[in-house]
Design an enzyme around this catalytic site. Structure first.
Site, short mmCIF file in Angstrom:
data_model
loop_
_atom_site.label_atom_id
_atom_site.label_comp_id
_atom_site.label_asym_id
_atom_site.label_seq_id
_atom_site.Cartn_x
_atom_site.Cartn_y
_atom_site.Cartn_z
N ARG A 1 2.53 0.38 -7.32
CA ARG A 1 2.13 -0.99 -6.98
C ARG A 1 1.47 -1.66 -8.18
O ARG A 1 1.75 -2.82 -8.49
CB ARG A 1 1.17 -0.97 -5.79
CG ARG A 1 0.80 -2.34 -5.27
CD ARG A 1 -0.21 -2.23 -4.13
NE ARG A 1 -0.34 -3.46 -3.37
CZ ARG A 1 -1.13 -3.59 -2.32
NH1 ARG A 1 -1.87 -2.57 -1.90
NH2 ARG A 1 -1.20 -4.75 -1.67
N ASN B 1 -0.39 3.63 -10.41
CA ASN B 1 0.52 3.81 -9.29
C ASN B 1 1.61 2.73 -9.33
O ASN B 1 1.51 1.75 -10.09
CB ASN B 1 -0.22 3.83 -7.95
CG ASN B 1 -0.91 2.52 -7.62
OD1 ASN B 1 -0.31 1.45 -7.60
ND2 ASN B 1 -2.21 2.60 -7.32
N SER C 1 0.82 -1.22 0.00
CA SER C 1 0.00 0.00 0.00
C SER C 1 0.86 1.26 0.00
O SER C 1 0.44 2.30 -0.55
CB SER C 1 -0.94 0.01 1.21
OG SER C 1 -0.21 0.00 2.42
N LEU D 1 -4.82 -4.43 -22.10
CA LEU D 1 -4.33 -3.45 -21.12
C LEU D 1 -5.43 -3.03 -20.14
O LEU D 1 -5.20 -2.97 -18.93
CB LEU D 1 -3.78 -2.22 -21.84
CG LEU D 1 -3.34 -1.05 -20.96
CD1 LEU D 1 -2.13 -1.43 -20.10
CD2 LEU D 1 -3.00 0.18 -21.82
N SER E 1 -11.73 7.27 -29.16
CA SER E 1 -13.04 6.66 -29.41
C SER E 1 -13.27 6.44 -30.90
O SER E 1 -13.21 7.39 -31.70
CB SER E 1 -14.15 7.56 -28.85
OG SER E 1 -15.42 7.08 -29.25
N ARG F 1 -17.21 0.77 -37.75
CA ARG F 1 -16.05 0.26 -37.02
C ARG F 1 -16.11 -1.25 -36.81
O ARG F 1 -15.11 -1.88 -36.48
CB ARG F 1 -15.91 0.95 -35.66
CG ARG F 1 -16.95 0.55 -34.63
CD ARG F 1 -16.67 1.14 -33.28
NE ARG F 1 -17.69 0.77 -32.31
CZ ARG F 1 -17.60 0.98 -31.01
NH1 ARG F 1 -16.51 1.57 -30.52
NH2 ARG F 1 -18.56 0.62 -30.19
N HIS G 1 -6.46 -4.46 -16.65
CA HIS G 1 -5.81 -4.10 -15.40
C HIS G 1 -6.58 -2.93 -14.79
O HIS G 1 -6.47 -1.79 -15.24
CB HIS G 1 -4.34 -3.71 -15.66
CG HIS G 1 -3.51 -4.88 -16.09
ND1 HIS G 1 -2.74 -5.60 -15.21
CD2 HIS G 1 -3.34 -5.46 -17.30
CE1 HIS G 1 -2.13 -6.59 -15.85
NE2 HIS G 1 -2.48 -6.51 -17.13
N ARG G 2 -7.38 -3.20 -13.78
CA ARG G 2 -8.28 -2.21 -13.22
C ARG G 2 -7.74 -1.55 -11.96
O ARG G 2 -7.75 -0.33 -11.84
CB ARG G 2 -9.64 -2.85 -12.91
CG ARG G 2 -10.32 -3.51 -14.10
CD ARG G 2 -10.47 -2.57 -15.27
NE ARG G 2 -11.12 -1.31 -14.92
CZ ARG G 2 -11.16 -0.25 -15.72
NH1 ARG G 2 -10.58 -0.28 -16.89
NH2 ARG G 2 -11.76 0.85 -15.32
N ARG H 1 2.69 -9.25 -17.21
CA ARG H 1 2.72 -9.02 -18.66
C ARG H 1 4.13 -8.89 -19.25
O ARG H 1 4.31 -9.08 -20.45
CB ARG H 1 1.96 -7.73 -18.98
CG ARG H 1 0.50 -7.74 -18.56
CD ARG H 1 -0.32 -8.66 -19.40
NE ARG H 1 -1.75 -8.52 -19.12
CZ ARG H 1 -2.72 -9.06 -19.85
NH1 ARG H 1 -2.42 -9.79 -20.91
NH2 ARG H 1 -3.99 -8.90 -19.52
#
Length: 256
Positions: free
Chosen positions: A200, A198, A79, A101, A114, A182, A104-105, A209
């Site tokens: 971490r 961040n 943390s 990609l 868009s 599209r 990864h949340r 990855r």
């Protein structure tokens, strides 16, 4: 239309206010013996870790910055690493790459080009290096890419013939049109994306990855990210290395 390759640029990163940190230390009658030559991001992580125990002055261990952060990493005190982050803009990457990609949340934020509002009529492509240039297979692949964009353009031009609701605003009519068009575009289409993560989260990304054998694009992007963050925070990423594989691509390995 051209074939692109991944390019990662850092456009923002955490900057510590050490004057404010010093004011805090003085208000607590505490002294922090910083390591000589340590970087700002690494210092911020160390300071944050020391706050947990107020381990300053006589309570400060003899560990230098590099040793202190390695101890945080080895002990799983993850943390503390979340106080430092970077914002990147990626270009020359494929939609297929960004589909992976954005999975990864935790610790990541995204803003991507868009296809519902941006015209891809002159889109570029990202070619897998396994398709050797000037070979028959590569030429067939390139022909397929050109064919998809050609059909995309035809769909865009046929707006009047498409069954678009007359009740939509012009903006929404255009969105429905491009949503239809599209659908023909391949995963190899080039895109742009801004993402913030961040330390971490970046470490986790590099572990999962950075050395994935079947995805050259992930490994390429991972190596570029590691070069950036290691320059800014060498202690934070001291246990990662970049290796060049036999085919000339890169692999990011976490050392034990």
């Amino acid at each position: 239309m051209k074939v692109s390759s991944p390019h990662i640029r850092c456009i923002a990163k955490t900057s510590a206010d050490f004057n404010a940190i010093q004011e805090f230390l003085e208000s607590e009658s505490a002294e922090w013996k910083k390591s000589a030559g340590s970087n700002g991001c690494d210092d911020l992580i160390e300071f944050s870790g020391r706050i947990c125990y107020m381990s300053f002055g006589d309570r400060q261990s003899p560990k230098n910055n590099r040793q202190y952060i390695r101890n945080l990493i080895d002990s799983g005190h993850g943390s503390v690493l979340e106080h430092v982050n970077w914002t990147f803009v990626a270009s020359g990457v494929s939609r297929g790459f960004t589909h992976q990609l954005v999975r990864h949340r935790a610790g990541f934020s995204y803003s991507q080009l868009s296809q519902q509002y941006y015209d891809e009529s002159d889109a570029d492509f990202v070619a897998p290096p396994s398709l050797k240039k000037d070979t028959p297979l590569y030429k067939k692949w390139l022909k397929g890419m050109h064919s998809s964009v050609k059909l995309y353009r035809e769909l865009i031009k046929s707006a009047e013939e498409l069954s678009i609701s007359p009740f939509f605003s012009n903006k929404e009519r255009l969105r429905e049109l491009r949503t239809t068009a599209r659908s023909i575009l391949p995963n190899a289409i080039e895109t742009k994306i801004v993402f913030t993560a961040n330390a971490r989260a970046i470490r986790n990304f590099l572990v999962t990855r950075g050395a994935i054998e079947g995805d050259w694009e992930m490994r390429d992007v991972s190596s570029q990210i590691l070069r950036i963050v290691q320059n800014d925070a060498p202690s934070l990423f001291q246990d990662f290395e970049i290796f060049t594989l036999a085919d000339g691509s890169y692999s990011v390995i976490k050392q034990s």
